[in-house]
Design an enzyme around this catalytic site. Structure first.
Site, PDB file in Angstrom:
ATOM      1  N   ARG A  24       0.833  -1.202   0.000  1.00  0.00           N
ATOM      2  CA  ARG A  24       0.000   0.000   0.000  1.00  0.00           C
ATOM      3  C   ARG A  24       0.868   1.253   0.000  1.00  0.00           C
ATOM      4  O   ARG A  24       0.533   2.256  -0.632  1.00  0.00           O
ATOM      5  CB  ARG A  24      -0.954   0.003   1.198  1.00  0.00           C
ATOM      6  N   ARG A  86      -1.311   7.759  10.333  1.00  0.00           N
ATOM      7  CA  ARG A  86      -1.554   6.366   9.936  1.00  0.00           C
ATOM      8  C   ARG A  86      -2.733   6.310   8.976  1.00  0.00           C
ATOM      9  O   ARG A  86      -3.758   6.987   9.171  1.00  0.00           O
ATOM     10  CB  ARG A  86      -1.831   5.506  11.168  1.00  0.00           C
ATOM     11  N   MET A 173      -4.514  -2.264  14.799  1.00  0.00           N
ATOM     12  CA  MET A 173      -3.352  -2.847  15.466  1.00  0.00           C
ATOM     13  C   MET A 173      -2.166  -1.923  15.696  1.00  0.00           C
ATOM     14  O   MET A 173      -1.154  -2.378  16.228  1.00  0.00           O
ATOM     15  CB  MET A 173      -2.870  -4.076  14.673  1.00  0.00           C
ATOM     16  N   ASP A 197     -13.842  -4.577   7.627  1.00  0.00           N
ATOM     17  CA  ASP A 197     -14.598  -5.703   8.172  1.00  0.00           C
ATOM     18  C   ASP A 197     -15.603  -5.169   9.191  1.00  0.00           C
ATOM     19  O   ASP A 197     -15.359  -4.138   9.831  1.00  0.00           O
ATOM     20  CB  ASP A 197     -13.683  -6.710   8.881  1.00  0.00           C
TER      21      ASP A 197
END
Length: 230
Positions: A24, A86, A173, A197
């Site tokens: 990515r 992030r 995470m 998800d």
């Protein structure tokens, strides 16, 4: 030169996106950055520097989990990076979330083993900037708390529901340690997430690869506008 990010001061811009996935990072650099130059490949942690709308910006993969993300961020700080955002995926914890939704994280439950107890909180300027960037790009978003966990396949069947009942939006995470290091190293740290998800409601639901790519593209445009803005 740091041990894991094999670069010199000046190789990275002061603003840096942090995807977990090295591919990515490569995709963002090749798709969105002008004149991208690869700065790192050590241990597969691909990193690049280029420009976005005439402003210098870097993108560096962190790998999966808080321990690796902590190493990457510490070494980027050594190299002069001052603004971290992030860009990742997450499991949605609220029943009204949809696959592909964008989340701007304000804080993160530190359900990881990296560092001492702390209340990891995102940099307000980055949160504020991301919200405004999303609005300018007409990108709907949710803003609130997330959780950072060491376990992708969680053996505690009730943990996600407990977080959900407290209003936690999603689980991922890496963010908690990034927010913690932002406070410790006096740099800015934020987090944008794409819901890949849905992990509550008794059935695990996964986004399609095509829809995930489109959602990540939307998130990336918001992220780049945020970190390169005034």
């Amino acid at each position: 030169m740091p041990i894991h990010i094999r670069a010199e001061p000046g190789d990275y811009a002061e603003a840096c996106l942090l995807p977990g996935d090295p591919l990515r990072a490569k995709y963002i650099a090749e798709t969105y950055l002008e004149n991208p130059v690869q700065r790192n490949a050590e241990r597969g942690l691909l990193g690049y520097t280029g420009e976005y709308q005439g402003r210098p910006v870097s993108v560096q993969a962190t790998g999966m989990g808080c321990p690796t993300a902590a190493i990457v961020m510490e070494e980027l700080v050594q190299l002069g990076v001052k603004r971290f955002l992030r860009v990742g995926t997450c499991g949605g914890l609220q029943h009204d979330l949809q696959l592909g939704d964008l989340i701007v994280a304000v804080s993160a439950v530190p359900a990881d083993g990296t560092g001492e107890p702390h209340c990891p909180t995102a940099d307000w300027e980055l949160v504020h900037g991301a919200v405004h960037a999303a609005k300018e790009l007409e990108q709907p978003m949710r803003v609130g708390a997330i959780a950072s966990s060491d376990t992708f396949y969680d053996p505690d069947d009730g943990r996600h529901e407990r977080w959900s009942s407290r209003g936690v939006l999603a689980v991922e995470m890496e963010a908690a340690v990034l927010f913690t290091l932002g406070a410790l190293r006096k740099v800015q740290a934020g987090c944008l997430l794409t819901v890949s998800d849905i992990v509550v409601g008794g059935e695990f639901t996964r986004i399609s690869d095509e829809d995930l790519q489109a959602a990540v593209d939307r998130m990336t445009r918001v992220a780049l506008t945020t970190v390169t803005g005034d």
